[in-house]
Scaffold this active site. Structure first.
Site, PDB file in Angstrom:
ATOM      1  N   GLY A   5      -1.495  -0.057  -8.974  1.00  0.00           N
ATOM      2  CA  GLY A   5      -0.239  -0.313  -9.081  1.00  0.00           C
ATOM      3  C   GLY A   5       0.455  -0.481  -7.813  1.00  0.00           C
ATOM      4  N   ASP A   6       0.282   0.543  -6.918  1.00  0.00           N
ATOM      5  CA  ASP A   6       0.672   0.400  -5.703  1.00  0.00           C
ATOM      6  C   ASP A   6      -0.008  -0.561  -4.971  1.00  0.00           C
ATOM      7  OD1 ASP A   6       2.608   2.630  -5.550  1.00  0.00           O
ATOM      8  OD2 ASP A   6       1.207   4.112  -5.658  1.00  0.00           O
ATOM      9  N   LEU A   7      -1.221  -0.564  -4.819  1.00  0.00           N
ATOM     10  CA  LEU A   7      -1.783  -1.488  -3.842  1.00  0.00           C
ATOM     11  C   LEU A   7      -1.676  -2.851  -3.943  1.00  0.00           C
ATOM     12  CD1 LEU A   7      -5.024   0.788  -3.209  1.00  0.00           C
ATOM     13  CD2 LEU A   7      -3.258   0.429  -1.626  1.00  0.00           C
TER      14      LEU A   7
END
Length: 385
Positions: free
Chosen positions: A169-171
């Protein structure tokens, strides 16, 4: 080699953990001058071990390599003013606070763009700047649960839901933010003005989900690229080997390669039946110390399952310059890709908290020694010394 393609672009990076920092890292690798603005407590990834003598580890370095560092306390008098002054001179500002936090400090897009109309203001949140979920907390594990990442893996594998290893989700949000920033900078060349970019982690997870089309259409039949069912067997030395290919379609060829009778293969086997047959045959074939090489000789794809460190130790990795050591004993991935006409890649530097505070205040903002001392005394900024 020429300079990086983003040489001359200034970026103010107020982000933390992974989603924003990886965006800033890529921009730095492409030649931008990225200033990371870090709070006195430091980025949450700073204390992630293993740490060197300066208290810096590979996790923080991976996300923040090549950036200059200034420590600013937004809660102290004068802190927001320092960030606003940096934004006045910047092309891009990155932030991944919850909606409304930047406005609380007088650093909203509206306020900063009024001072610098060319500013590209990139905001990364879980569910976006607008809508009924804009205020919801958003960490990658939460997003994986919300956006179907965990459910899909469990359903297709027929197992229990498990958390993801990687922070998808972050990357994904960070990498797509790079594209958004570059597009906004390109558009600015035509319009003369910047804009706010609204990156939602939930949207990027769906956008990057290659199976989303099937789920959205309600389809629940066989999937064309069912790589999660590729068989894994073991060689004599215990090394895991991936047999790459659909075990149902390739079953007779795999059986022949592993010394069995392809005529004895069942018609239309299920995935589970095909994998079970392959594993049973592979157990007898595993007298080969390197099963992957043995099967490759029969013109079927197979590869030993290795680690990041094992790949980094190969001749291929050395030739490509896959890894760079930016501090003694701190290796990080060196670059996102290669360019024939520009010099890109990591700057061999990972800054201590506040390492560049004085030089940024004096050289970038033109503050006097007295003014810098006042900011330090009031706690608005901190230095590494």
């Amino acid at each position: 080699m020429t300079k990086g393609p983003l040489d001359g672009i200034r970026v103010v990076d107020l982000t933390r953990i992974f989603s924003g920092p990886i965006c800033g890292r890529v921009l730095a690798d492409l030649g931008a001058d990225v200033v990371k603005v870090e709070p006195p407590a430091g980025d949450l990834t700073r204390p992630v071990p293993p740490l060197d003598d300066d208290g810096i580890g590979p996790t923080f370095s991976h996300m923040n390599a090549g950036k200059r560092n200034i420590c600013v306390d937004l809660k102290a008098d004068g802190g927001p003013g320092v960030v606003a002054a940096l934004a006045d001179r910047a092309d891009v500002l990155l932030e991944n606070y919850r909606p409304g936090v930047m406005a609380r400090y007088g650093l909203s897009y509206e306020e900063l763009s009024a001072r610098n109309p060319r500013l590209v203001f990139c905001s990364i949140t879980g569910f976006g700047q607008t809508g009924p979920w804009s205020d919801r907390k958003a960490h990658a594990p939460l997003m994986h649960a919300e956006a179907g990442t965990i459910e899909l893996a469990a359903r297709l594998r027929g197992g229990e839901p498990l958390q993801e290893i990687h922070q998808h989700g972050d990357l994904y949000a960070g990498f797509l933010s790079v594209s958004a920033v570059l597009a906004a900078l390109y558009q600015r060349e035509h319009t003369g003005t910047g804009q706010q970019l609204d990156i939602a982690m939930a949207e990027t997870l769906i956008y990057a989900n290659d199976q989303a089309g099937n789920d959205l259409s309600g389809y629940d039949g066989p999937r064309e690229f069912d790589t999660w069912n590729y068989a894994v067997v073991h060689a004599a030395d215990g090394q895991a080997v991936s047999l790459v290919g659909n075990p149902q379609r390739l079953l007779p060829r795999w059986v022949a390669a592993l010394g069995g009778d392809p005529a004895a293969c069942p018609e239309n086997p299920t995935q589970e039946e095909a994998v079970a047959i392959l594993r049973e045959l592979a157990a007898g074939f595993a007298t080969h110390a390197d099963l992957a090489t043995a099967v490759e000789g029969l013109r079927l794809p197979a590869v030993r399952i290795g680690s990041v460190a094992e790949l980094a130790a190969t001749d291929w990795a050395q030739d490509r310059g896959l890894i760079a050591e930016i501090r003694p004993g701190v290796p990080v991935p060196a670059k996102p890709f290669a360019m024939g006409g520009a010099s890109i890649g990591v700057t061999p530097r990972s800054a201590r908290l506040g390492e560049d505070t004085r030089s940024i205040l004096s050289d970038d903002l033109g503050l006097s020694t007295y003014e810098i001392a006042e900011l330090i005394q009031h706690g608005a900024v901190q230095t590494a010394d």
